[in-house]
Scaffold this active site. Structure first.
Site, PDB file in Angstrom:
ATOM      1  CE1 TYR A  17      43.489  48.419  32.906  1.00 43.03           C
ATOM      2  CE2 TYR A  17      42.247  50.261  32.805  1.00 43.03           C
ATOM      3  CZ  TYR A  17      43.415  49.765  33.407  1.00 43.03           C
ATOM      4  OH  TYR A  17      44.049  50.435  34.215  1.00 43.03           O
ATOM      5  NE  ARG A  48      42.581  48.623  38.593  1.00 40.76           N
ATOM      6  CZ  ARG A  48      42.763  49.590  39.091  1.00 40.76           C
ATOM      7  NH1 ARG A  48      43.558  50.849  38.593  1.00 40.76           N
ATOM      8  NH2 ARG A  48      42.181  50.053  40.098  1.00 40.76           N
TER       9      ARG A  48
END
Length: 284
Positions: free
Chosen positions: A190, A200
Site C-alpha cells: 500500500y 510498503r
C-alpha cells in the site's frame, strides 16, 4: 520505536468516521523526495554504518532518526524514558474482555458472514528464546491490510477497496511447544506518502505480550522475494541484511492446505544473537 502509519487499534466505526491526518501527511510538500533519492540515502546510510562498525564502533541494530524514513522524527521518543512502577502500569493497560482466546480468533477468514477476497494463507511458526526453548502460553496478536492493501482505519483513505468480510486482526496463544498458527489473507502492498510514489512491502504485524502488557514487543513479518524491499525505508532502517532476512517468512509446501491455502513458516526468537528484530529496541 518504528511504527508505520496504520499501526492503530481497529474500530468498526473507523469506516464512517472522518479522516484524521496521519503524521506523515504533515511532511507532504511540493519538494518531496523521489524514490531514487530515498534509495540513494538508504545506501549511503548503510555504507556509513558499515564504516563505523569497521572502525570498531558499536552501532545499533536499528538506525533511529533514519532520514529516509521521513516521519520517524515524529514517531520515536525525543526525551529520556522515565522509570515507572510496573504493577501500576498494569492497572492502566489494555483489557481484552473477560474471556479466553477463542480458537476462531486465529482464523481471520471466518470472522464474518462471507468469505474475504484474496489469497488465503496459513502462517505457522514457533516462539523461542535464545536457547531455542519454546515459549508456551504466550499471547500473539496480528493485524494487517486486506488483499487490496487497505486497513479498516480512519487514517487509511487511499483509493483501494475495503472488504466487508475482512477485519484484519486476530490472536492466538502458543501451545506447549511454542507453536502458533494463523489462517488469513495475504495482504497487499500500500502507498504511505513517505515520499513520491512510496509503497510498503506486504507484511503482517505481530504483537507478543510475554507474561504482561508491559513486556509487549512488536514486529513485522514479510513475504519472500518482495520487489519493494530495496525501496522501503522502514525495512531498511535495520542496518544488517542478516537481521532484515529474519523478518521474511519462508514458503513451506508442507503447511499448505490442499485446495484451500498457501503455507508460510516464520519462527520468532525473542532474545540472544539470533533474535528477531522488534520495533521497541532497548538500544534506542
Amino acid at each position: 520505536m518504528l511504527i508505520e502509519p496504520n499501526d492503530e487499534a481497529f474500530s468498526s466505526a473507523a469506516i464512517v468516521e472522518p479522516a484524521v491526518a496521519a503524521p506523515e501527511s504533515l511532511l507532504a510538500s511540493a519538494d518531496m523526495p523521489s524514490q531514487h533519492e530515498i534509495v540513494r540515502e538508504i545506501a549511503d546510510l548503510h555504507a556509513a554504518a558499515e564504516a563505523r562498525i569497521a572502525a570498531g564502533e558499536d552501532v545499533p541494530v536499528t538506525m533511529v532518526d533514519f532520514a529516509p524514513y521521513r516521519s520517524s522524527i515524529l514517531r520515536h521518543p525525543t526525551k529520556n524514558p522515565r522509570l515507572v512502577d510496573p504493577e501500576s502500569i498494569e492497572l492502566w493497560s489494555p483489557a481484552y474482555g473477560q474471556r479466553d482466546v477463542a480458537l476462531i480468533e486465529s482464523d481471520l477468514t471466518l470472522q464474518h458472514a462471507g468469505q474475504p477476497l484474496g489469497e488465503r494463507i496459513t502462517v505457522q511458526g514457533r516462539l523461542l528464546d535464545s536457547w531455542g526453548r519454546p515459549l508456551r502460553n504466550q499471547l500473539i496478536e496480528i493485524w494487517q491490510a486486506n488483499a487490496a492493501g487497505r486497513y479498516i482505519h480512519q487514517r487509511d483513505q487511499h483509493p483501494a477497496p475495503l472488504d466487508p468480510n475482512f477485519t484484519g486482526a486476530g490472536r492466538t496463544v502458543t501451545n506447549d511447544d511454542g507453536e502458533y498458527s494463523f489462517t488469513t489473507i495475504k495482504p497487499g502492498p500500500y502507498p504511505w506518502k513517505n515520499h513520491i510514489n512510496a509503497w510498503r512491502p506486504a507484511h503482517i504485524h505481530f504483537s507478543l505480550f510475554g507474561s504482561g502488557f508491559t513486556q509487549r514487543i512488536i514486529t513485522q513479518m514479510y513475504f519472500p522475494s518482495d520487489p519493494l524491499f530495496a525501496l522501503d525505508p522502514i525495512y531498511n532502517s535495520i542496518r544488517s541484511q542478516r537481521d532484515r532476512d529474519r523478518l521474511i517468512a519462508s514458503y513451506d509446501h508442507d503447511l499448505t492446505v490442499p485446495e484451500f491455502s498457501m503455507g508460510y513458516r516464520w519462527d520468532i526468537v525473542v532474545d540472544g544473537p539470533d533474535a528477531t528484530w522488534f520495533e521497541p529496541e532497548d538500544e534506542h
